[in-house]
Motif scaffolding. Structure first.
Motif, PDB file in Angstrom:
ATOM      1  N   TYR A  57       0.865  -1.183   0.000  1.00  0.00           N
ATOM      2  CA  TYR A  57       0.000   0.000   0.000  1.00  0.00           C
ATOM      3  C   TYR A  57       0.894   1.221   0.000  1.00  0.00           C
ATOM      4  CZ  TYR A  57      -3.610  -3.236   1.626  1.00  0.00           C
ATOM      5  OH  TYR A  57      -4.464  -4.287   1.750  1.00  0.00           O
ATOM      6  N   ARG A  68      -1.174  -3.792  10.426  1.00  0.00           N
ATOM      7  CA  ARG A  68      -1.752  -4.801  11.323  1.00  0.00           C
ATOM      8  C   ARG A  68      -2.722  -5.713  10.586  1.00  0.00           C
ATOM      9  NH1 ARG A  68      -2.454  -1.137  15.045  1.00  0.00           N
ATOM     10  NH2 ARG A  68      -4.603  -0.762  14.465  1.00  0.00           N
ATOM     11  N   GLU A  69      -3.573  -5.123   9.768  1.00  0.00           N
ATOM     12  CA  GLU A  69      -4.558  -5.901   9.014  1.00  0.00           C
ATOM     13  C   GLU A  69      -3.874  -6.847   8.026  1.00  0.00           C
ATOM     14  OE1 GLU A  69      -8.435  -7.156   7.865  1.00  0.00           O
ATOM     15  OE2 GLU A  69      -7.574  -6.245   9.653  1.00  0.00           O
ATOM     16  N   LEU A  70      -2.852  -6.374   7.354  1.00  0.00           N
ATOM     17  CA  LEU A  70      -2.138  -7.209   6.391  1.00  0.00           C
ATOM     18  C   LEU A  70      -1.438  -8.369   7.103  1.00  0.00           C
ATOM     19  CD1 LEU A  70      -1.703  -7.377   3.393  1.00  0.00           C
ATOM     20  CD2 LEU A  70       0.336  -5.979   3.636  1.00  0.00           C
ATOM     21  N   ARG A  74      -2.426  -9.738   9.847  1.00  0.00           N
ATOM     22  CA  ARG A  74      -3.503 -10.648  10.254  1.00  0.00           C
ATOM     23  C   ARG A  74      -3.950 -11.531   9.082  1.00  0.00           C
ATOM     24  NH1 ARG A  74      -8.650 -11.376   9.992  1.00  0.00           N
ATOM     25  NH2 ARG A  74      -9.114  -9.532   8.773  1.00  0.00           N
ATOM     26  N   ILE A  75      -4.103 -10.929   7.913  1.00  0.00           N
ATOM     27  CA  ILE A  75      -4.577 -11.659   6.738  1.00  0.00           C
ATOM     28  C   ILE A  75      -3.534 -12.675   6.268  1.00  0.00           C
ATOM     29  CG2 ILE A  75      -5.096 -11.424   4.273  1.00  0.00           C
ATOM     30  CD1 ILE A  75      -6.387  -8.701   4.999  1.00  0.00           C
ATOM     31  N   LEU A  76      -2.289 -12.264   6.260  1.00  0.00           N
ATOM     32  CA  LEU A  76      -1.225 -13.134   5.728  1.00  0.00           C
ATOM     33  C   LEU A  76      -0.720 -14.106   6.759  1.00  0.00           C
ATOM     34  CD1 LEU A  76       0.706 -10.439   3.695  1.00  0.00           C
ATOM     35  CD2 LEU A  76      -0.861 -12.164   2.822  1.00  0.00           C
TER      36      LEU A  76
END
Length: 66
Positions: A48, A60-62, A64-66
């Motif tokens: 991003y 943080r979200e990335l 969590r997803i990965l």
């Protein structure tokens, strides 16, 4: 270098090994490469770009997803 926020990943041996964020990506990438001489610019992927104040939330979200 102009400061702008990015969320990036380090890919090594075909896998994402690290997700980070920085307001000064070029300097941060240089520090990673100093610590780990086997890394090249090709190991870094900007996930991003110009995320502004959402920098840490997106990192943080990335993670969590990965």
């Amino acid at each position: 270098y102009e400061a702008h926020s990015v969320v990036y990943a380090i890919v090594y041996e075909g896998k994402i090994k690290y997700v980070g964020c920085s307001n000064r990506f070029e300097a941060r990438r240089r520090r990673h490469k100093e610590k780990r001489p086997y890394l090249t610019d090709d190991n870094f992927i900007i996930m991003y770009d110009n995320v502004g104040k959402n920098l840490f939330a997106m990192e943080r979200e990335l993670i969590r997803i990965l």
